[in-house]
Design a protein around this motif. Structure first.
Motif, PDB file in Angstrom:
ATOM      1  N   ILE A   1     -59.040 -52.314 -82.210  1.00 33.88           N
ATOM      2  CA  ILE A   1     -59.140 -51.154 -83.102  1.00 33.88           C
ATOM      3  C   ILE A   1     -60.593 -50.933 -83.505  1.00 33.88           C
ATOM      4  N   GLY A   2     -61.306 -52.038 -83.776  1.00 40.71           N
ATOM      5  CA  GLY A   2     -62.712 -51.931 -84.154  1.00 40.71           C
ATOM      6  C   GLY A   2     -63.559 -51.329 -83.045  1.00 40.71           C
ATOM      7  N   VAL A   3     -63.332 -51.774 -81.807  1.00 41.63           N
ATOM      8  CA  VAL A   3     -64.070 -51.251 -80.655  1.00 41.63           C
ATOM      9  C   VAL A   3     -63.822 -49.752 -80.497  1.00 41.63           C
TER      10      VAL A   3
ATOM     11  N   ALA B   1     -62.691 -47.658 -82.781  1.00 39.59           N
ATOM     12  CA  ALA B   1     -63.189 -46.924 -83.946  1.00 39.59           C
ATOM     13  C   ALA B   1     -64.681 -46.654 -83.823  1.00 39.59           C
ATOM     14  N   LEU B   2     -65.432 -47.662 -83.423  1.00 39.17           N
ATOM     15  CA  LEU B   2     -66.879 -47.491 -83.249  1.00 39.17           C
ATOM     16  C   LEU B   2     -67.178 -46.460 -82.160  1.00 39.17           C
ATOM     17  N   ALA B   3     -66.409 -46.530 -81.065  1.00 36.76           N
ATOM     18  CA  ALA B   3     -66.624 -45.592 -79.962  1.00 36.76           C
ATOM     19  C   ALA B   3     -66.309 -44.164 -80.381  1.00 36.76           C
ATOM     20  N   LEU B   4     -65.214 -43.973 -81.099  1.00 36.62           N
ATOM     21  CA  LEU B   4     -64.824 -42.624 -81.516  1.00 36.62           C
ATOM     22  C   LEU B   4     -65.799 -42.055 -82.546  1.00 36.62           C
ATOM     23  N   VAL B   5     -66.256 -42.893 -83.464  1.00 34.98           N
ATOM     24  CA  VAL B   5     -67.239 -42.430 -84.447  1.00 34.98           C
ATOM     25  C   VAL B   5     -68.525 -42.029 -83.749  1.00 34.98           C
ATOM     26  N   ARG B   6     -68.950 -42.845 -82.803  1.00 39.95           N
ATOM     27  CA  ARG B   6     -70.170 -42.536 -82.033  1.00 39.95           C
ATOM     28  C   ARG B   6     -70.025 -41.185 -81.326  1.00 39.95           C
ATOM     29  N   CYS B   7     -68.899 -40.979 -80.632  1.00 42.19           N
ATOM     30  CA  CYS B   7     -68.701 -39.726 -79.896  1.00 42.19           C
ATOM     31  C   CYS B   7     -68.636 -38.536 -80.846  1.00 42.19           C
ATOM     32  N   ALA B   8     -67.972 -38.722 -82.001  1.00 46.03           N
ATOM     33  CA  ALA B   8     -67.877 -37.645 -82.979  1.00 46.03           C
ATOM     34  C   ALA B   8     -69.258 -37.272 -83.508  1.00 46.03           C
ATOM     35  N   LEU B   9     -70.082 -38.260 -83.792  1.00 43.20           N
ATOM     36  CA  LEU B   9     -71.437 -38.000 -84.291  1.00 43.20           C
ATOM     37  C   LEU B   9     -72.280 -37.274 -83.249  1.00 43.20           C
ATOM     38  N   CYS B  10     -72.043 -37.587 -81.980  1.00 41.56           N
ATOM     39  CA  CYS B  10     -72.792 -36.922 -80.911  1.00 41.56           C
ATOM     40  C   CYS B  10     -72.456 -35.438 -80.815  1.00 41.56           C
ATOM     41  N   LEU B  11     -71.284 -35.043 -81.298  1.00 42.58           N
ATOM     42  CA  LEU B  11     -70.848 -33.649 -81.194  1.00 42.58           C
ATOM     43  C   LEU B  11     -71.340 -32.781 -82.340  1.00 42.58           C
ATOM     44  N   PHE B  12     -71.964 -33.379 -83.345  1.00 41.76           N
ATOM     45  CA  PHE B  12     -72.468 -32.586 -84.456  1.00 41.76           C
ATOM     46  C   PHE B  12     -73.605 -31.669 -83.980  1.00 41.76           C
ATOM     47  N   PRO B  13     -73.602 -30.416 -84.410  1.00 45.24           N
ATOM     48  CA  PRO B  13     -74.652 -29.475 -83.978  1.00 45.24           C
ATOM     49  C   PRO B  13     -76.052 -29.878 -84.424  1.00 45.24           C
ATOM     50  N   GLN B  14     -76.119 -30.730 -85.468  1.00 47.71           N
ATOM     51  CA  GLN B  14     -77.429 -31.178 -85.959  1.00 47.71           C
ATOM     52  C   GLN B  14     -78.199 -31.986 -84.924  1.00 47.71           C
TER      53      GLN B  14
ATOM     54  N   VAL C   1     -74.912 -49.070 -81.462  1.00 44.14           N
ATOM     55  CA  VAL C   1     -75.593 -50.369 -81.459  1.00 44.14           C
ATOM     56  C   VAL C   1     -74.641 -51.468 -81.936  1.00 44.14           C
ATOM     57  N   ILE C   2     -73.828 -51.157 -82.939  1.00 46.28           N
ATOM     58  CA  ILE C   2     -72.843 -52.140 -83.418  1.00 46.28           C
ATOM     59  C   ILE C   2     -71.843 -52.455 -82.311  1.00 46.28           C
ATOM     60  N   LEU C   3     -71.384 -51.418 -81.615  1.00 45.10           N
ATOM     61  CA  LEU C   3     -70.463 -51.609 -80.489  1.00 45.10           C
ATOM     62  C   LEU C   3     -71.101 -52.491 -79.423  1.00 45.10           C
ATOM     63  N   GLY C   4     -72.356 -52.207 -79.081  1.00 40.87           N
ATOM     64  CA  GLY C   4     -73.060 -53.011 -78.085  1.00 40.87           C
ATOM     65  C   GLY C   4     -73.206 -54.446 -78.520  1.00 40.87           C
ATOM     66  N   ALA C   5     -73.469 -54.661 -79.816  1.00 41.14           N
ATOM     67  CA  ALA C   5     -73.620 -56.019 -80.340  1.00 41.14           C
ATOM     68  C   ALA C   5     -72.308 -56.793 -80.226  1.00 41.14           C
ATOM     69  N   VAL C   6     -71.193 -56.113 -80.501  1.00 37.02           N
ATOM     70  CA  VAL C   6     -69.879 -56.757 -80.389  1.00 37.02           C
ATOM     71  C   VAL C   6     -69.601 -57.169 -78.942  1.00 37.02           C
ATOM     72  N   ILE C   7     -69.828 -56.254 -78.004  1.00 35.53           N
ATOM     73  CA  ILE C   7     -69.581 -56.551 -76.592  1.00 35.53           C
ATOM     74  C   ILE C   7     -70.518 -57.655 -76.106  1.00 35.53           C
ATOM     75  N   CYS C   8     -71.763 -57.602 -76.523  1.00 35.36           N
ATOM     76  CA  CYS C   8     -72.736 -58.634 -76.159  1.00 35.36           C
ATOM     77  C   CYS C   8     -72.268 -60.002 -76.639  1.00 35.36           C
ATOM     78  N   TRP C   9     -71.809 -60.060 -77.877  1.00 36.27           N
ATOM     79  CA  TRP C   9     -71.330 -61.328 -78.446  1.00 36.27           C
ATOM     80  C   TRP C   9     -70.115 -61.861 -77.687  1.00 36.27           C
ATOM     81  N   LEU C  10     -69.195 -60.993 -77.308  1.00 39.39           N
ATOM     82  CA  LEU C  10     -68.002 -61.419 -76.580  1.00 39.39           C
ATOM     83  C   LEU C  10     -68.375 -62.079 -75.253  1.00 39.39           C
ATOM     84  N   TYR C  11     -69.311 -61.466 -74.517  1.00 37.46           N
ATOM     85  CA  TYR C  11     -69.718 -62.048 -73.235  1.00 37.46           C
ATOM     86  C   TYR C  11     -70.567 -63.296 -73.445  1.00 37.46           C
TER      87      TYR C  11
END
Length: 215
Positions: free
Chosen positions: A103-105, A107-120, A141-151
């Motif tokens: 769920i955390g992975v 959530a981070l991915a969806l928030v990232r994608c949503a932020l990318c869609l902002f017109p700003q 970056v948080i998502l990347g850190a989580v994946i990095c830690w898992l590997y």
């Protein structure tokens, strides 16, 4: 400069896309298919940004919007790439899925994608606004850190993937300065070259993993 960078970009795209197709063709299970899909998404996503970048060197035309939209597409496909890396980790190491982690992975991915869609973000103007460069990259970056830690915690279990955590870590160390401050210091854009090499090494690990598991 333009010939060297353009050649590098084209070779990288061909390598990523062809490798993805090869992995998918010889995949024997779901995890190997995820590796192939990850490589293919990485290559196709980057093509939206790199192809206009290469054309911009050689064609007299305004590629501002194309370059900006390409960055948007790449930002989203790169996020999908890291979600796939999570599922590759689950399957490759036969880990039991942790519902909270999954769920955390997502959530981070969806928030990232949503932020990318902002017109700003100013994609159509190919904006390099530092504020939104930071905002949209915080969950990434948080998502990347989580994946990095898992590997990283599984690095001693397998020789083929033992350095994947390092490739992920280095790719982010090269990426962050570019994402945040390349608009102010254009030379930081050169860091995308070693970042791309990290992804090439990741894809090579995928190729080795699928090529060595014939049954």
């Amino acid at each position: 400069m333009k010939y060297g960078e353009s050649t590098f970009d084209v070779l990288y795209l061909l390598f990523a896309i062809v490798s993805g197709i090869i992995i998918l063709r010889r995949a024997w299970n779901k995890t190997e298919k995820q590796m192939g899909l990850a490589a293919l998404i990485l290559g196709c996503g980057d093509a939206f940004h790199l192809v206009p970048r290469v054309l911009n060197y050689f064609v007299e035309a305004d590629f501002t919007a194309a370059l900006g939209i390409g960055k948007l597409v790449t930002s989203i496909t790169m996020t999908v790439f890291y979600v796939l890396l999570y599922y590759v980790w689950l399957g490759y190491y036969q880990e039991k899925e942790n519902r909270s982690l999954t769920i955390g992975v997502w959530a981070l991915a969806l928030v990232r994608c949503a932020l990318c869609l902002f017109p700003q973000n100013g994609w159509l103007e190919n904006s390099s606004d530092m504020t939104w460069g930071i905002i949209r990259n915080v969950p990434f970056v948080i998502l990347g850190a989580v994946i990095c830690w898992l590997y990283w915690k599984n690095k001693r279990k397998d020789r083929t993937f033992r350095l994947v955590w390092l490739y992920i870590l280095l790719s982010f160390l090269f990426y962050i300065p570019v994402a945040v401050a390349a608009g102010i210091v254009p030379m930081l854009g050169m860091l995308m070259l070693p970042k791309t090499i990290c992804y090439v090494l990741l894809i090579i690990a995928f190729l080795r993993a699928t090529g060595s598991k014939r049954r």
